[in-house]
Design a protein around this motif. Structure first.
Motif, short mmCIF file in Angstrom:
data_model
loop_
_atom_site.label_atom_id
_atom_site.label_comp_id
_atom_site.label_asym_id
_atom_site.label_seq_id
_atom_site.Cartn_x
_atom_site.Cartn_y
_atom_site.Cartn_z
N ASP A 283 0.63 -1.28 -0.21
CA ASP A 283 -0.12 -0.64 0.27
C ASP A 283 0.42 1.33 -0.21
O ASP A 283 1.58 1.09 0.92
CB ASP A 283 -1.05 0.51 1.07
CG ASP A 283 -1.68 -0.83 1.32
OD1 ASP A 283 -2.60 -1.08 0.58
OD2 ASP A 283 -2.13 -2.37 1.75
N ILE B 131 1.38 5.62 -0.17
CA ILE B 131 1.01 6.95 0.16
C ILE B 131 2.06 7.16 -0.60
O ILE B 131 3.13 8.01 0.04
CB ILE B 131 0.98 6.76 1.50
CG1 ILE B 131 -0.68 5.70 2.37
CG2 ILE B 131 0.43 8.10 1.49
CD1 ILE B 131 -0.14 6.20 4.00
N SER C 100 -1.72 10.52 -2.89
CA SER C 100 -2.21 10.19 -3.52
C SER C 100 -1.61 8.45 -2.41
O SER C 100 -0.91 8.65 -2.43
CB SER C 100 -1.79 9.80 -5.36
OG SER C 100 -0.39 10.24 -5.66
N LYS C 101 -3.24 7.33 -3.21
CA LYS C 101 -2.45 6.11 -3.09
C LYS C 101 -2.72 5.12 -4.13
O LYS C 101 -3.94 5.64 -5.00
CB LYS C 101 -4.04 5.98 -1.49
CG LYS C 101 -3.28 6.43 -0.72
CD LYS C 101 -4.45 6.22 -0.18
CE LYS C 101 -4.79 7.48 1.71
NZ LYS C 101 -5.23 6.64 2.66
N ARG D 96 -2.21 0.73 -4.57
CA ARG D 96 -2.29 -0.83 -3.93
C ARG D 96 -2.03 -1.46 -5.02
O ARG D 96 -2.09 -1.65 -6.42
CB ARG D 96 -3.49 -1.22 -3.41
CG ARG D 96 -3.16 -2.63 -2.84
CD ARG D 96 -4.71 -2.95 -2.16
NE ARG D 96 -4.66 -4.39 -1.42
CZ ARG D 96 -4.54 -4.50 -0.61
NH1 ARG D 96 -3.56 -3.52 0.02
NH2 ARG D 96 -4.27 -5.26 -0.27
#
Length: 395
Positions: free
Chosen positions: A298, A300, A305-306, A308
């Motif tokens: 995950d 960051i 913004s993120k 996965r």
């Protein structure tokens, strides 16, 4: 002469008359993958190397085709031709150990570029030579001979590295070294024919003058080698150090142990000029069942913004891994030795509304039981776009 050839042929047939041939036929397993000319062409680094080698070899074969004409017509010293050839080949032989040492330090691709650059500079000097310039041409023979050592040895070393890499990616395939070397030898023979087929008719078409001869003898090879250098720049990723170089380093990286449980990492993207473009933090969780593992990542980013990514990793042999993820094109290939892991894959990156397929060449080094450093190069068409640097910490 014809009688001698016929006689030797009959003698050879008579000497081999008693040789027996294997009576048992080996049946190829249907699971064995086939490596052929199409497979070679689809392997992009190998294809680039063959094209680059062909251009460079034609550039070297053209002066070899015209050297006697050049010494006789331009230098007006036909009696010195054997001495020039002797100087040239002795220089090539003396230069081979030097290129071997330089390649260990700077890499095969960089040394090949250097050899071609030296040859271009020396051949350009030939454009100004005239009658009686024996000492100047002798110096050219020394310099181009020294460059020949790198121009011959470096492509072979890169070919062997790519053969090893392809064999690892196709472990079930029939041994590919013989086929690759066979195609390589065929290309080498073709280059000699092409050089003669290009240089001699072109000289005749230009009027067989000394100026035209100099342009074809020196100018055309320079142009071909310059084009070869442009293509060889795409091969920098193919000649990096082997992961086995770190086999004695400690602590030993055991992927199933380190990527098991919770981890955190901090990293940054830098462009080709070294400017930090983006920073990020990664929280990871890994779990393994036998030789198969799952690594959840995950991200960051510093802009909020993120992202996965979930890796599905499989250990296919001692120190050999492969992996898949949704945004990875095909399979990732990994190889571990000592405290190092090399992890290579192609990632689909969304950039300004388009999806770019970018090659990643990751190198991970275990510092201690908790800390691992990762440095990755991002490449497109063999050209480096930037780097990613991460520091892993096992919680």
């Amino acid at each position: 002469m014809s009688g001698l050839l016929v006689g030797f042929t009959l003698l050879a047939l008579w000497l081999f008359r008693g040789l027996s041939y294997p009576s048992r036929c080996v049946v190829q397993s249907p699971q064995v993958q086939i490596f052929n000319l199409r497979s070679l062409w689809r392997f992009v680094p190998m294809r680039q190397l063959f094209i680059c080698f062909m251009l460079s070899a034609i550039a070297a074969a053209i002066p070899a085709t015209l050297v006697l004409f050049f010494v006789e017509r331009v230098l007006d010293m036909p009696q010195t031709a054997p001495w020039f050839l002797l100087i040239y080949f002795l220089s090539a032989a003396l230069g081979l150990p030097l290129w071997s040492r330089l390649s260990d330090r700077y890499g095969h691709s960089a040394c090949w570029l250097a050899a071609m650059s030296i040859a271009i500079g020396a051949f350009l000097a030939c454009l100004g030579l005239g009658a009686g310039d024996a000492w100047a041409y002798g110096l050219v023979c020394i310099v181009t001979g020294l460059a020949l050592g790198g121009d011959v040895a470096m492509p072979w070393a890169m070919l062997l590295r790519l053969i090893e890499e392809q064999q690892k990616q196709l472990p079930e395939a029939m041994p590919i070294a013989g086929q690759c070397i066979g195609y390589w030898t065929l290309v080498g023979k073709l280059n000699l024919a092409l050089a003669a087929g290009i240089a001699l008719p072109l000289w005749q078409w230009l009027g067989e003058g000394t100026q035209a001869l100099s342009l074809i003898y020196a100018g055309l090879p320079c142009a071909l080698k310059a084009l070869s250098m442009m293509i060889s720049l795409l091969l920098s990723a193919c000649s990096s150090i082997d992961v086995q170089h770190y086999r004695q380093e400690q602590p030993k990286l055991e992927l199933k142990r380190y990527l098991n449980g919770d981890l955190r990492a901090w990293g940054m993207f830098t462009d080709r000029f070294g400017e930090v473009v983006k920073r990020f933090e990664v929280r990871m969780t890994g779990r393994w069942e036998g030789n198969k593992g799952v690594l959840e990542e995950d991200f960051i980013y510093s802009d909020g913004s993120k992202q996965r990514r979930v890796w599905h990793i499989e250990e296919t042999g001692p120190g050999q891994y492969r992996g898949r993820a949704d945004d990875v094109i095909g399979e990732a290939i990994g190889e571990a030795s000592g405290n190092a892991l090399r992890w290579r894959y192609t990632l689909a990156l969304p950039i300004e509304g388009r999806t770019w397929h970018v090659q990643f060449d990751d190198w991970m080094f275990l510092i201690n039981d908790q800390v691992m450093i990762n440095r990755a190069k991002m490449l497109k068409f063999g050209i480096e776009l930037g780097e990613v640097t991460l520091s892993f910490h096992k919680e």
